[in-house]
Design a protein around this motif. Sequence first.
Motif, PDB file in Angstrom:
ATOM      1  N   CYS B  25       0.844  -1.198   0.000  1.00  0.00           N
ATOM      2  CA  CYS B  25       0.000   0.000   0.000  1.00  0.00           C
ATOM      3  C   CYS B  25       0.878   1.245   0.000  1.00  0.00           C
ATOM      4  CB  CYS B  25      -0.912   0.005   1.221  1.00  0.00           C
ATOM      5  SG  CYS B  25      -1.880   1.509   1.367  1.00  0.00           S
ATOM      6  N   CYS B  28      -0.094   3.298   3.488  1.00  0.00           N
ATOM      7  CA  CYS B  28       0.332   2.930   4.833  1.00  0.00           C
ATOM      8  C   CYS B  28       1.427   1.864   4.842  1.00  0.00           C
ATOM      9  CB  CYS B  28      -0.872   2.445   5.640  1.00  0.00           C
ATOM     10  SG  CYS B  28      -1.537   0.887   5.058  1.00  0.00           S
ATOM     11  N   CYS B  39      -6.874  -1.289   0.250  1.00  0.00           N
ATOM     12  CA  CYS B  39      -5.916  -1.761   1.243  1.00  0.00           C
ATOM     13  C   CYS B  39      -6.662  -2.304   2.466  1.00  0.00           C
ATOM     14  CB  CYS B  39      -5.016  -0.605   1.652  1.00  0.00           C
ATOM     15  SG  CYS B  39      -4.014  -0.945   3.103  1.00  0.00           S
ATOM     16  N   SER B  41      -5.738  -2.530   5.431  1.00  0.00           N
ATOM     17  CA  SER B  41      -5.517  -1.873   6.720  1.00  0.00           C
ATOM     18  C   SER B  41      -5.910  -0.393   6.716  1.00  0.00           C
ATOM     19  CB  SER B  41      -4.092  -2.103   7.215  1.00  0.00           C
ATOM     20  OG  SER B  41      -3.216  -1.195   6.662  1.00  0.00           O
ATOM     21  N   CYS B  42      -5.768   0.335   5.582  1.00  0.00           N
ATOM     22  CA  CYS B  42      -6.191   1.742   5.630  1.00  0.00           C
ATOM     23  C   CYS B  42      -7.343   2.029   4.677  1.00  0.00           C
ATOM     24  CB  CYS B  42      -5.022   2.682   5.345  1.00  0.00           C
ATOM     25  SG  CYS B  42      -4.472   2.670   3.636  1.00  0.00           S
TER      26      CYS B  42
HETATM   27 ZN   LIG Z   1      -2.986   1.079   3.274  1.00  0.00          ZN
END
Ligand SMILES: [Zn+2]
Lengths: 50, 305
Positions: B25, B28, B39, B41-42
């Motif tokens: 990503c 992040c 992504c 996670s973000c």
């Molecule tokens: Zn990310």
Amino acid sequence: MVTYVCIGIVFLFASIRIALYYVRAKRTPEPRELEQTLYTILKQARRDSR
Amino acid sequence: MTTKQPVLLKPFERPEYAYEKLRRCRGCAAYTVLQEKECPSCHKHKLIPLEHEALSRAKLSMWFERLVVLVLGVAAVYFAGEDVPLLALALGGGILALVLLWRVQLRMLPQQTLRRLGQMLEREGDRIVHGLMEDREDAIEVFRSGDKPRTYEMLREIGYLMRTDPIKMEQVLLLQTFILRKDMDLMLEPLLMDHFNVDLAAYIGEIARLQRDLIKEKTFRYVMVYESEFRRMEGGEDILALVAAAAVRRSRYVKLYPHLLMRYAHRLPKDRFMRLYRIIAERPAAYRDELVTETYRVYKEKYQV
Ligand SMILES: [Zn+2]
């Protein structure tokens, strides 16, 4: 005088960078080696986490 | 026994090199192997393949070098002032240095990309591991929501890089809840574990029945190592006979695994047995004596008219 110095530095810089490219090219990892590196990283992680 | 469900599985894209599966990503720096758009996670749409990241890093540092040459060259020209020969020298020298550097850089771009890729693998190993762990958590989440085919597809991606027995086992368990078909994009060798597993054994049997081309050296070796375990399990002998039938498709396998064929020659279906018989009759000297004897014996007993 400053012009000579600048041109000198330009050539010195360029030739150092070019030389570095050739030196590094010889030590470039093969895709197969990179794949192996990745597998090794993941294998070690497995051992650490258990 | 649980009832099996019909499923539609997406085909699996096999990359030339495993790391091509990894995406990173830009927002992040998290890693993932799941083929999602955003992504995990973000949630930004900033995932790019690892190689693209390596390529752009290599290009960036090359641009920086060119910029240094350019700035110094411009300075040289500036300080040359009105002096025409000096001006020509500064201009010519600057352009020559820039062109030389640029040409070398262009030629070295593939190597530099690989080098950057190697650096990223080494420096961000922990992140990669973490990313795969997160992917696995996501797969477990999807499993809880009840979408087994999707869970399998996710684990298949993760397992392609992380070749651990638990992930293999989870995939095999899921596969055993599906109705498998001939036209499915299945795999076998990446699922072979370090120990004997009943579900894996059953899966090997299904593959031997549906897609025997997937049965190769590693599988034969697995079967030979755990032959006694196979025999002890329910329907194990049938699986072994199916695997033996898969071995008949190449004379090389007949040569490599004579014991397997010897023990199951009498259980092979007729077409498979006749193939074995023809392979051996063609050059009996090339195969293990016991196998030749047994093949001829079975031929006489069952098929000679
Ligand atoms: Zn990310």
